[in-house]
Design a protein around this motif. Structure first.
Motif, PDB file in Angstrom:
ATOM      1  N   ILE A 116       0.843  -1.192   0.000  1.00  0.00           N
ATOM      2  CA  ILE A 116       0.000   0.000   0.000  1.00  0.00           C
ATOM      3  C   ILE A 116       0.879   1.244   0.000  1.00  0.00           C
ATOM      4  O   ILE A 116       1.874   1.316   0.738  1.00  0.00           O
ATOM      5  N   SER A 117       0.509   2.220  -0.815  1.00  0.00           N
ATOM      6  CA  SER A 117       1.108   3.555  -0.729  1.00  0.00           C
ATOM      7  C   SER A 117       0.089   4.474  -0.060  1.00  0.00           C
ATOM      8  O   SER A 117      -0.959   4.766  -0.649  1.00  0.00           O
ATOM      9  N   PRO A 118       0.352   4.920   1.156  1.00  0.00           N
ATOM     10  CA  PRO A 118      -0.596   5.811   1.838  1.00  0.00           C
ATOM     11  C   PRO A 118      -0.409   7.281   1.488  1.00  0.00           C
ATOM     12  O   PRO A 118      -1.032   8.145   2.103  1.00  0.00           O
ATOM     13  N   VAL A 119       0.454   7.565   0.482  1.00  0.00           N
ATOM     14  CA  VAL A 119       0.763   8.959   0.133  1.00  0.00           C
ATOM     15  C   VAL A 119       0.445   9.252  -1.337  1.00  0.00           C
ATOM     16  O   VAL A 119       1.029  10.145  -1.943  1.00  0.00           O
ATOM     17  N   GLY A 120      -0.503   8.503  -1.902  1.00  0.00           N
ATOM     18  CA  GLY A 120      -0.847   8.706  -3.307  1.00  0.00           C
ATOM     19  C   GLY A 120       0.107   7.973  -4.232  1.00  0.00           C
ATOM     20  O   GLY A 120       0.809   7.038  -3.824  1.00  0.00           O
ATOM     21  N   GLN A 121       0.126   8.403  -5.482  1.00  0.00           N
ATOM     22  CA  GLN A 121       0.906   7.682  -6.481  1.00  0.00           C
ATOM     23  C   GLN A 121       2.402   7.844  -6.257  1.00  0.00           C
ATOM     24  O   GLN A 121       2.854   8.892  -5.829  1.00  0.00           O
ATOM     25  N   PRO A 122       3.164   6.801  -6.558  1.00  0.00           N
ATOM     26  CA  PRO A 122       4.622   6.872  -6.407  1.00  0.00           C
ATOM     27  C   PRO A 122       5.268   7.558  -7.603  1.00  0.00           C
ATOM     28  O   PRO A 122       4.589   7.886  -8.592  1.00  0.00           O
ATOM     29  N   TYR A 123       6.572   7.742  -7.509  1.00  0.00           N
ATOM     30  CA  TYR A 123       7.341   8.344  -8.598  1.00  0.00           C
ATOM     31  C   TYR A 123       7.217   7.490  -9.869  1.00  0.00           C
ATOM     32  O   TYR A 123       7.007   6.284  -9.812  1.00  0.00           O
ATOM     33  N   GLU A 124       7.355   8.142 -11.011  1.00  0.00           N
ATOM     34  CA  GLU A 124       7.086   7.513 -12.303  1.00  0.00           C
ATOM     35  C   GLU A 124       7.785   6.169 -12.480  1.00  0.00           C
ATOM     36  O   GLU A 124       7.180   5.181 -12.900  1.00  0.00           O
ATOM     37  N   THR A 125       9.080   6.115 -12.188  1.00  0.00           N
ATOM     38  CA  THR A 125       9.826   4.893 -12.476  1.00  0.00           C
ATOM     39  C   THR A 125       9.443   3.737 -11.556  1.00  0.00           C
ATOM     40  O   THR A 125       9.671   2.573 -11.895  1.00  0.00           O
ATOM     41  N   LEU A 126       8.843   4.023 -10.400  1.00  0.00           N
ATOM     42  CA  LEU A 126       8.436   2.952  -9.500  1.00  0.00           C
ATOM     43  C   LEU A 126       7.134   2.292  -9.961  1.00  0.00           C
ATOM     44  O   LEU A 126       6.819   1.180  -9.527  1.00  0.00           O
ATOM     45  N   LYS A 127       6.409   2.953 -10.836  1.00  0.00           N
ATOM     46  CA  LYS A 127       5.149   2.377 -11.327  1.00  0.00           C
ATOM     47  C   LYS A 127       5.395   1.073 -12.078  1.00  0.00           C
ATOM     48  O   LYS A 127       4.599   0.135 -11.980  1.00  0.00           O
ATOM     49  N   SER A 128       6.491   0.991 -12.818  1.00  0.00           N
ATOM     50  CA  SER A 128       6.823  -0.253 -13.523  1.00  0.00           C
ATOM     51  C   SER A 128       7.259  -1.336 -12.548  1.00  0.00           C
ATOM     52  O   SER A 128       6.981  -2.520 -12.750  1.00  0.00           O
ATOM     53  N   VAL A 129       7.953  -0.952 -11.489  1.00  0.00           N
ATOM     54  CA  VAL A 129       8.380  -1.908 -10.478  1.00  0.00           C
ATOM     55  C   VAL A 129       7.165  -2.556  -9.814  1.00  0.00           C
ATOM     56  O   VAL A 129       7.099  -3.779  -9.639  1.00  0.00           O
ATOM     57  N   ILE A 130       6.195  -1.740  -9.463  1.00  0.00           N
ATOM     58  CA  ILE A 130       5.001  -2.227  -8.775  1.00  0.00           C
ATOM     59  C   ILE A 130       4.092  -2.998  -9.719  1.00  0.00           C
ATOM     60  O   ILE A 130       3.494  -4.010  -9.338  1.00  0.00           O
ATOM     61  N   GLY A 131       3.994  -2.512 -10.962  1.00  0.00           N
ATOM     62  CA  GLY A 131       3.080  -3.122 -11.919  1.00  0.00           C
ATOM     63  C   GLY A 131       1.891  -2.248 -12.216  1.00  0.00           C
ATOM     64  O   GLY A 131       0.943  -2.669 -12.891  1.00  0.00           O
TER      65      GLY A 131
END
Length: 428
Positions: A116-131
């Motif tokens: 869970i990210s409790p602070v909204g969307q993560p940085y752009e490059t982490l979106k690929s890591v998470i899926g």
């Protein structure tokens, strides 16, 4: 005051030089406070090095398997002491901040777990890591689910929604300290500590990981002092002091660092292998310089906020706001202004000053991005740099400056470029 003829050699005009000088007159008290914090941080770094008994043998080069790498092992003790953690992993084999975060996530999470990210969307490059963005070997491919809790309208944590989101599957919370490409305030270490305490009160077994990039040495404590199980960052940002040529760190709980080490190298080998080659002197000396280098970057960020706020642009943080990282967002309102700003920063660099930045399709991003960085270390964002996604609201993100005079020059050059392209007017 420096002779204006020196600035004129960089193409700066009298109106820009005069405007900048007026802005600086009211910033002296802020700069004094930054210097005090840097002095305290410098003493903490020295203490950590003395506690680890750093000596000349720590600077020796190693190769091959890297068994018995004394300098590597002591450096990790220095980081653990400095961040107040059981252990740390500080390695040149960690290629960047995103890699360090990916390493920690993949080391800890298992199929069926929830992130869970409790602070909204993560940085752009982490979106690929998470899926969130489809990618091979993402957490989603391994059966790790994900959800994010948006911040409230005032950018505070939505504690009620966070509580409701936690289930027996929830294994980990990822908390991004800096704003990334969002126009929102960065979080202080203490705000993050309060969030972690709230999460732990609901379920103490939930692992809290903090993306600490750009935040090291800005405040008098780090998230790891306030309950973070893992604190993650890049050595070509604040803690590398501009000297580290690569690398990343993870500091935290001993059992979790062991898992990260097994993921980085191999199960059964962990921290025992991984030669440092010849980078250790830069790692040590960069960390030693990091508090004062970070202070220079902070002064540059405040100067940028002051200049552009007084020109009528939205800036975040404002020139009088508290600082929790070295990033300064300036909403310029058009692609033309964003591009001109970045070209001005590039023109103030000691390296590649003759290069003209252009927006391009950068891997890991969903729109064109422009980056300005004439750096001694490629991609080092503790050095004077700026970048921006070419999309509304057309905000540019400025950071870095190994010295305050260089940060000052860069901001003045960014303004001069906007003036030269008739995108901004400045009067003495």
């Amino acid at each position: 005051m420096i002779d204006s003829q020196l600035y004129e050699r960089f193409g700066l005009t009298a109106p820009v030089i005069g405007f900048a000088q007026k802005e600086l007159e009211e910033l002296r008290p802020r700069f004094d406070a930054i210097d005090e914090n840097a002095e305290a941080a410098q003493l903490r770094v020295i203490d950590a090095m003395q506690q680890a008994r750093v000596d000349a043998a720590c600077f020796a080069s190693t190769n091959g398997y890297g068994y018995d790498d004394v300098g590597r092992d002591k450096l990790e003790k220095v980081y653990a002491h400095l961040f107040g953690t059981d252990d740390a992993l500080v390695r040149p084999q960690i290629t960047c901040g995103t890699h360090a975060l990916s390493l920690a996530l993949h080391a800890v999470l298992r199929p069926g777990d929830e992130l869970i990210s409790p602070v909204g969307q993560p940085y752009e490059t982490l979106k690929s890591v998470i899926g969130i963005k489809e990618a091979r070997n993402s957490l989603a491919e391994y059966g790790v689910s994900y959800k994010q809790i948006e911040l409230k309208d005032d950018f505070s944590f939505d504690y009620d929604a966070i509580r409701e989101s936690i289930t027996e599957k929830t294994r980990m919370m990822t908390i991004q300290r800096s704003k990334g490409y969002q126009v929102r305030p960065s979080f202080s270490a203490r705000q993050i500590g309060e969030l972690i305490a709230f999460i732990k009160d609901i379920d103490p077994s939930i692992i809290c990981m903090v993306d600490n990039c750009y935040g090291e040495f800005v405040e008098d404590v780090e998230p790891s002092h306030l309950g973070a199980d893992l604190t993650v960052g890049s050595l070509i940002k604040n803690p590398g002091g501009g000297l580290a040529p690569l690398g990343g760190y993870i500091a935290g709980r001993g059992d979790l660092i062991e898992q990260c080490a097994y993921m980085l190298t191999s199960p059964g080998l962990g921290k025992e292998v991984g030669a440092s080659l010849s980078v250790l002197p830069a790692f040590y000396q960069g960390l030693f310089l990091a508090p004062t280098v970070t202070a220079s970057a902070l002064k540059g960020a405040i100067f940028a906020a002051s200049v552009y706020e007084d020109l009528g642009f939205d800036v975040l943080p404002g020139k009088y706001d508290e600082r929790h990282d070295i990033i300064q967002a300036v909403t310029l309102g058009s692609a033309e202004r964003v591009i001109a700003f970045c070209r001005g920063i590039q023109a103030g660099a000691p390296v590649d000053a003759y290069v003209t930045p252009e927006p391009w399709d950068m891997p890991g991003y969903d729109c064109q991005v422009i980056m300005a960085a004439g750096a001694f270390v490629s991609g080092s964002s503790i050095e004077l740099s700026a970048d921006a996604p070419i999309r509304e609201p057309y905000a540019v993100y400025f950071q870095g400056g190994l010295t305050w005079p260089h940060a000052k020059l860069g901001i003045m050059k960014s303004l001069q470029q906007l003036v030269d392209e008739r995108l901004v007017e400045v009067h003495e």
